[in-house]
Write an enzyme that holds these catalytic residues in place. Structure first.
Site, PDB file in Angstrom:
ATOM      1  N   ALA A  65       0.863  -1.182   0.000  1.00 53.55           N
ATOM      2  CA  ALA A  65       0.000   0.000   0.000  1.00 53.55           C
ATOM      3  C   ALA A  65       0.899   1.231   0.000  1.00 53.55           C
ATOM      4  CB  ALA A  65      -0.887  -0.020   1.237  1.00 53.55           C
ATOM      5  N   GLY A 108       0.482  -5.041   0.943  1.00 50.52           N
ATOM      6  CA  GLY A 108      -0.725  -5.130   0.124  1.00 50.52           C
ATOM      7  C   GLY A 108      -0.462  -5.781  -1.230  1.00 50.52           C
ATOM      8  N   GLU A 111      -0.734  -9.350  -0.581  1.00 50.10           N
ATOM      9  CA  GLU A 111      -2.142  -9.646  -0.302  1.00 50.10           C
ATOM     10  C   GLU A 111      -2.955  -9.723  -1.590  1.00 50.10           C
ATOM     11  OE1 GLU A 111      -2.316  -6.426   2.596  1.00 50.10           O
ATOM     12  OE2 GLU A 111      -2.917  -7.885   4.118  1.00 50.10           O
ATOM     13  N   GLU A 131       4.563  -5.018   7.155  1.00 46.58           N
ATOM     14  CA  GLU A 131       3.823  -3.938   7.822  1.00 46.58           C
ATOM     15  C   GLU A 131       4.295  -3.702   9.249  1.00 46.58           C
ATOM     16  OE1 GLU A 131       2.451  -6.388   6.035  1.00 46.58           O
ATOM     17  OE2 GLU A 131       0.819  -5.621   4.790  1.00 46.58           O
TER      18      GLU A 131
END
Ligand code: HXC
Length: 257
Positions: A65, A108, A111, A131
């Site tokens: 992200a 992300g 993911e 993260e």
């Protein structure tokens, strides 16, 4: 069609979505996710598309992200805006999705790759959920899908320390279906996509639905679910075509009906 952060193409019945923020290693900002979701909506309703490839660059599938976009967020805002929920669109995509991952698939990015149905990795791929190094945890299913894929021991070490996996580790632990040389990744992904696209779409979609049900239910309910879909496929013309072609020793010509 007005995409700035992704490239969207088709090749026969295959849709290809390329994450494209090269200066930021394809960091996933909200504009990119909105575009990705729009492209998925389009491919899902397009009867001419059977399967989708999601890919990035040779250096990065996606480095996570967009940290710079997230940096200033606070709790009330992330809660009221339901921050991250829009990322789940890919996991609800009903046609097969193939992740073709080269370079970094972090946070992300990892993911998103795990939301796909088949994950092909180039030999330079790196998978991780870093993260924790930012003072947060995975937010788009990483702690859940990674654990189901590689088991608690590997997932814990990755989520608690941010350790990344090489492509061969990811292969050994069952996170990816296969590792291919970097130069071969696009062609290999297209070969897999075309193989699926030449099959009967209803059976392909039901196979995806049935495998995914294994993660959501008990064994006996999953088997019952599979059996009903299996039986339903005998109502399709493609079942007649597939079995007829076998009996007549010819290739089937499926019509997705
Ligand atoms: C914003 C990013 C970014 C990110 C890289 N960039 N990752 N920008 N968000 N996630 C930007 C850098 O700021 C830099 O921009 C450019 O991309 C190139 O990156 P470098 O760091 O210079 O490259 P390199 O030295 O090769 O290192 C590559 C890297 C590193 C190891 C991948 O960039 C990195 O650690 N990135 C962050 C990885 C991460 O923590 N991901 C998880 C994010 S949190 P400039 O402008 O400086 O050139 C997350 C939460 C998910 O994903 C929650 C639910 C979805």
């Amino acid at each position: 069609m007005g995409y700035e952060n992704i490239l969207v193409e088709t090749n026969g019945r295959v849709g290809v979505i390329t994450l494209h923020r090269p200066k930021a290693l394809n960091a996933l900002n909200s504009a990119l996710i909105a575009e990705l979701n729009r492209a998925l909506d389009g491919f899902e309703t397009d009867a001419g598309i059977s399967t989708v490839i999601l890919t990035g660059s040779e250096r990065a599938f996606a480095a996570g992200a967009d940290i710079k976009e997230m940096q200033g967020l606070g709790f009330p805002g992330t809660y009221s805006d339901d921050f991250i929920t829009s990322w789940e669109r890919l996991s609800r995509f009903r046609k097969p999705a193939i992740a073709a991952v080269a370079g970094y698939a972090l946070g992300g990015g990892c993911e998103l790759a795990m939301m796909c149905d088949i994950l092909l990795a180039a030999d330079n791929a790196r998978f991780g959920q870093p993260e924790i190094q930012l003072g947060i945890i995975p937010g788009a299913g990483g702690s859940q899908r990674l654990t189901r894929a590689v088991g608690k021991a590997k997932a814990m070490e990755m989520c608690l320390t941010g350790r990344t996996l090489t492509a061969s580790e990811a292969d050994m632990y069952g996170l990816v279906s296969r590792v291919v040389p970097l130069a071969d990744l696009p062609a290999e992904a297209m070969k897999v996509a075309e193989t699926i696209a030449n099959l009967s779409l209803p059976s392909v979609m039901m196979a995806k639905e049935s495998v995914n049900r294994a993660f959501e239910t008990t064994l006996s309910e999953g088997i019952r679910f599979e059996r009903r879909l299996f039986q339903a496929l005998f109502a399709t013309l493609d079942q007649k075509e597939g079995m007829g072609a076998f009996a007549e020793k010819r290739s089937p010509n499926f019509n997705n009906r």
